[in-house]
Write a protein that holds these residues in place. Structure first.
Motif, PDB file in Angstrom:
ATOM      1  N   SER A  52       0.825  -1.349  -0.115  1.00 24.13           N
ATOM      2  CA  SER A  52      -0.297  -0.497   0.180  1.00 24.13           C
ATOM      3  C   SER A  52       0.650   1.366   0.230  1.00 24.13           C
ATOM      4  O   SER A  52       1.764   1.554   0.985  1.00 24.13           O
ATOM      5  N   LYS A  53       1.029   2.093  -0.854  1.00 18.69           N
ATOM      6  CA  LYS A  53       1.096   3.731  -1.030  1.00 18.69           C
ATOM      7  C   LYS A  53       1.003   4.146   0.499  1.00 18.69           C
ATOM      8  O   LYS A  53       2.271   5.226   0.743  1.00 18.69           O
ATOM      9  N   VAL A  54       0.262   3.875   1.043  1.00 19.60           N
ATOM     10  CA  VAL A  54      -0.131   4.864   2.264  1.00 19.60           C
ATOM     11  C   VAL A  54      -0.296   3.665   3.044  1.00 19.60           C
ATOM     12  O   VAL A  54      -0.950   2.778   3.266  1.00 19.60           O
ATOM     13  N   SER A  55       1.161   3.120   4.204  1.00 16.28           N
ATOM     14  CA  SER A  55       1.212   2.365   5.050  1.00 16.28           C
ATOM     15  C   SER A  55       0.067   2.378   6.479  1.00 16.28           C
ATOM     16  O   SER A  55      -1.134   3.896   6.678  1.00 16.28           O
ATOM     17  N   LYS A  56      -0.698   1.082   6.489  1.00 15.35           N
ATOM     18  CA  LYS A  56      -1.993   1.095   7.949  1.00 15.35           C
ATOM     19  C   LYS A  56      -1.008   1.965   9.128  1.00 15.35           C
ATOM     20  O   LYS A  56      -1.986   3.121   9.565  1.00 15.35           O
TER      21      LYS A  56
END
Ligand code: CTP
Length: 446
Positions: free
Chosen positions: A420-424
């Motif tokens: 994911s390009k924006v992490s959790k």
């Protein structure tokens, strides 16, 4: 030793690709295969690939035909590769006949016969469709439908709005087949959900959709409490579902490249990040209504938080907020972040206008992204010695939503490889910052 090189996207690897590689290999003793990177494909407008670069490389490797695999990242790289690897023959399928004649200055150019009756395009058209449903029918939802038409393997199947007449009207306008009467009815029609409803409803809808076994793409701001974000991630993880936040800046090619350059030391050690996002709104807008979680922080902070968390990390020591209030909402907020080895700040406003740029300062230079930086298509690296300054240009097609939609579909269809390009963690911290602000921790009125 005679070296041969060939290039391609090699999406959904098929017999035509295999034949081409075998024919290319037969032209010499050593075969180099260039595979386009995901960002290079996006840059040249190829939006429809189903496999990411790691999957495409794995497929080529498993044929045993390639002696070396390289990633093609930029226009003009073919000449560089041919020289770097001392290549004798450049080979490519006959669909490119004549196109690469300019390479004959560097090596022999051979156009190989193409295998009839098969192509990635044909295979893509046979793939299962992700049936998507949209919750909410506001302006962003209206932009979503035409943008989704640029992405493969997705179909907008249904719409839900508690005001059914608005959903009906939306369906008529965009040719969406199904206007749902209830959420249960809606979930039965779709595999995945795009949540484009008012901010304060995101958590409830996302939770309900995940419990119904649907993948979720949630508009920004995601949620306003860290515990809510944690719960949604847990529900998604337990069910093997994709949960993604539609923060479009994170998915556009230029922003991705800016981050890679900065992370690889283009301006030395990063010491400061400053980002501004302001959008003047009329006072009667819902976006300035405290009953609907209005205000500058709620509306815009996720954008400005993105480069800060990406470049300085999620472990800040302290944040101070300075807000100008009107009618119980912040019409302008400036936030100051203290990190162990750096500082950051952002300005967000719905009732105050500033220059909307992004500046990242380092020990060897700085990056400048002009307004509107959150729709990144251009940036500059600037240095003390101005001769070293460099400008970077990228496409930002349409409304820019197609990039995040493509990522969402890829994550659903190719689970094992997706990152994911924006992490959790970044999404959790964004929710935490919003929560801290709403709890008035270190918030000062100006
Ligand atoms: N190729 C081939 N025979 C096919 C399909 C592709 O010889 N039936 C060759 C192309 O000419 C190129 C290489 O395989 O040299 C990689 O092509 P690529 O564009 O990745 O594959 P396509 O199937 O043509 O993809 P698309 O449908 O997206 O154009």
């Amino acid at each position: 030793m005679k070296k041969v090189i060939t290039y391609g996207t090699f999406d959904l690897f098929h017999q035509g690709h295999y034949n081409l590689l075998a024919r290319a290999k037969a032209l010499g003793d050593y075969l180099i295969v260039g595979v386009t990177s995901d960002s290079f494909d996006l840059e040249r407008g190829k939006m429809n690939t189903c496999n990411n670069v790691m999957e495409r490389i794995d497929a080529i490797r498993s044929t045993g035909l390639a002696d070396k695999i390289v990633i093609e990242e930029y226009k003009g790289q073919k000449i560089d590769d041919i020289q770097k690897y001392n290549v004798d023959v450049f080979a490519i399928g006959s669909d490119w006949e004549g196109y690469f004649d300019y390479l004959s200055e560097y090596c022999e150019v051979v156009y190989l016969p193409r295998t009839e009756g098969i192509s990635s395009t044909l295979l893509r058209n046979e793939r299962p469709l992700v049936r998507i449903g949209i919750i909410g029918t506001g302006s962003i939802a209206n932009r979503f439908v035409p943008e989704s038409e640029h992405v493969n393997s997705i179909f907008v199947q249904a719409v839900y709005n508690p005001e059914k007449s608005q959903a009906d009207e939306f369906c008529r306008r965009h040719g969406v087949p199904y206007s749902a009467v209830s959420t249960a009815d809606f979930y039965a029609e779709v595999d995945a959900v795009y949540i484009a409803s008012p901010h304060y409803t995101h958590y409830e809808y996302a939770r309900e959709a995940l419990l119904a076994g649907k993948h979720v793409l949630c508009e920004t701001p995601f949620v306003f409490k860290e515990a809510e974000a944690e719960e949604l991630y847990r529900l998604a993880e337990e069910r093997g579902l994709t949960l993604m936040v539609a923060l479009k800046t994170a998915y556009c090619p230029a922003f991705g490249h800016l981050l890679s350059l900065l992370k690889s030391g283009a301006i030395g050690e990063i010491v400061e990040v400053n980002a501004s996002t302001t959008t003047l709104m009329s006072e009667d807008s819902d976006k300035l209504d405290s009953r609907y979680y209005g205000g500058s922080m709620n509306e815009n902070a996720c954008f400005t938080l993105l480069p800060i968390l990406k470049l300085l990390g999620t472990d800040y020591r302290r944040i101070n907020f300075y807000s100008k209030m009107k009618n119980n909402v912040d019409v302008f907020t400036k936030a100051l972040f203290q990190y162990d080895h750096g500082v950051a700040s952002f300005q967000v406003g719905l009732g105050v206008k500033t220059e909307g740029n992004l500046v990242v300062s380092g020990t060897k230079g700085y990056a400048y992204v002009p307004a509107p930086w959150w729709k990144t298509d251009y940036f500059e690296m600037r240095y003390e010695d101005q001769n070293r300054n460099k400008k970077y240009f990228y496409p930002f097609d349409g409304e820019g939503l197609r990039y995040e939609i493509k990522e969402f579909v890829s994550s659903i269809l190719s689970k094992d490889y997706f990152y994911s390009k924006v992490s959790k963690r970044e999404n959790l911290v964004m929710a935490k910052v919003q929560e801290q602000y709403m709890n008035l921790e270190n918030v000062y009125w100006i």
